[in-house]
Scaffold this motif. Structure first.
Motif, short mmCIF file in Angstrom:
data_model
loop_
_atom_site.label_atom_id
_atom_site.label_comp_id
_atom_site.label_asym_id
_atom_site.label_seq_id
_atom_site.Cartn_x
_atom_site.Cartn_y
_atom_site.Cartn_z
N TYR A 47 -7.38 -12.90 20.05
CA TYR A 47 -8.75 -13.36 19.77
C TYR A 47 -9.76 -12.25 20.07
O TYR A 47 -10.71 -12.06 19.32
CB TYR A 47 -9.04 -14.60 20.60
N ARG A 53 -14.02 -13.07 13.45
CA ARG A 53 -13.19 -14.26 13.56
C ARG A 53 -13.73 -15.37 12.66
O ARG A 53 -14.84 -15.85 12.89
CB ARG A 53 -13.14 -14.75 14.99
N TRP A 55 -14.12 -19.22 11.41
CA TRP A 55 -14.25 -20.43 12.21
C TRP A 55 -12.91 -21.10 12.49
O TRP A 55 -12.70 -21.64 13.56
CB TRP A 55 -15.19 -21.44 11.52
N THR A 58 -10.99 -19.92 15.69
CA THR A 58 -11.46 -20.55 16.93
C THR A 58 -10.92 -21.97 17.04
O THR A 58 -10.45 -22.39 18.12
CB THR A 58 -13.00 -20.57 16.99
N LEU A 61 -7.28 -21.80 17.98
CA LEU A 61 -7.17 -21.43 19.39
C LEU A 61 -7.39 -22.66 20.28
O LEU A 61 -6.60 -22.92 21.20
CB LEU A 61 -8.17 -20.33 19.74
N VAL A 62 -8.42 -23.43 20.01
CA VAL A 62 -8.72 -24.63 20.80
C VAL A 62 -7.58 -25.65 20.67
O VAL A 62 -7.16 -26.25 21.67
CB VAL A 62 -10.08 -25.24 20.37
#
Length: 170
Positions: A47, A53, A55, A58, A61-62
Motif C-alpha cells: 500500500y 492508489r 479507491w 483501499t 485492504l480494509v
C-alpha cells in the motif's frame, strides 16, 4: 452392492468422545496472529509503495484486514468445539475442521505407523500432534493439539494395540 430398506431410523455415527487440549485455542490464535501480522505487513508495504492508489485498493485492504480479524476471533473457538478424537480397541476416529469438516475412522488393523510431532510453539504450549498412517488412499489421520502427556499415552496405547495385530496392515 445394494442395501435392503430397514424399518426405523438409519443408524447414526456418534461423535468422537475426546476434545483436544484447551490450550489449543491459544496456540491456534497465536499461529493465526503471526500469519495475520505477516499478511498485514505485506499489505502495508504494498500500500505504501503504490504511488497512486485507486479507491478499490483501499477497500480491498480494509476487507482483508477485517477478514483476518474475524478469523483471529472466531476460528480458534470454532475449531476447538469441532476437533475431536477417540481411540477404541478397534479404530481411531477423528473429526477436524472449522469451515469444512472431515470425519475419519481407521480400523486399527490398517494402521501402519504412529508418529508424533511437536514444533517449538507447540512445545511452548505443552501440545503435541499425532499422525496415524494407514493403508488408505485418503492419507493419514491427524489428531492435532493434544496435551503432551495425553499424546504420549495415546501413542503408547496405539503402538501396543497395533503391535498385537497380526498382518502387514495393507
Amino acid at each position: 452392492m445394494t442395501t435392503q430398506p430397514t424399518d426405523g431410523p438409519p443408524p447414526t455415527l456418534r461423535e468422537p468422545a475426546n476434545q483436544v487440549s484447551p490450550r489449543a485455542v491459544s496456540y491456534w490464535r497465536l499461529t493465526a496472529g503471526i500469519g495475520a501480522l505477516v499478511t498485514w505487513l505485506a499489505l502495508a508495504i504494498g500500500y505504501a509503495v503504490l504511488p497512486q492508489r485507486p479507491w478499490w485498493v483501499t477497500l480491498l485492504l480494509v476487507l482483508v484486514v477485517g477478514a483476518t480479524i474475524v478469523h483471529l476471533v472466531l476460528m480458534p473457538r470454532i475449531r476447538f468445539r469441532v476437533h475431536r478424537w477417540e481411540v477404541t480397541p478397534t479404530a481411531v476416529h477423528t473429526r477436524a475442521g472449522w469451515l469444512s469438516r472431515e470425519e475419519r475412522i481407521a480400523p486399527l488393523s490398517r494402521v501402519q505407523t504412529v508418529d508424533s510431532a511437536q514444533g517449538a510453539l507447540m512445545r511452548a504450549f505443552g501440545l503435541m500432534s499425532i499422525t496415524v498412517t494407514t493403508a488408505s488412499a485418503a492419507g493419514p489421520l491427524t489428531i492435532a493439539c493434544l496435551d503432551s502427556v495425553t499424546a504420549r499415552a495415546v501413542v503408547a496405547e496405539l503402538t501396543e494395540i497395533t503391535g498385537s495385530h497380526e498382518g502387514d496392515a495393507t
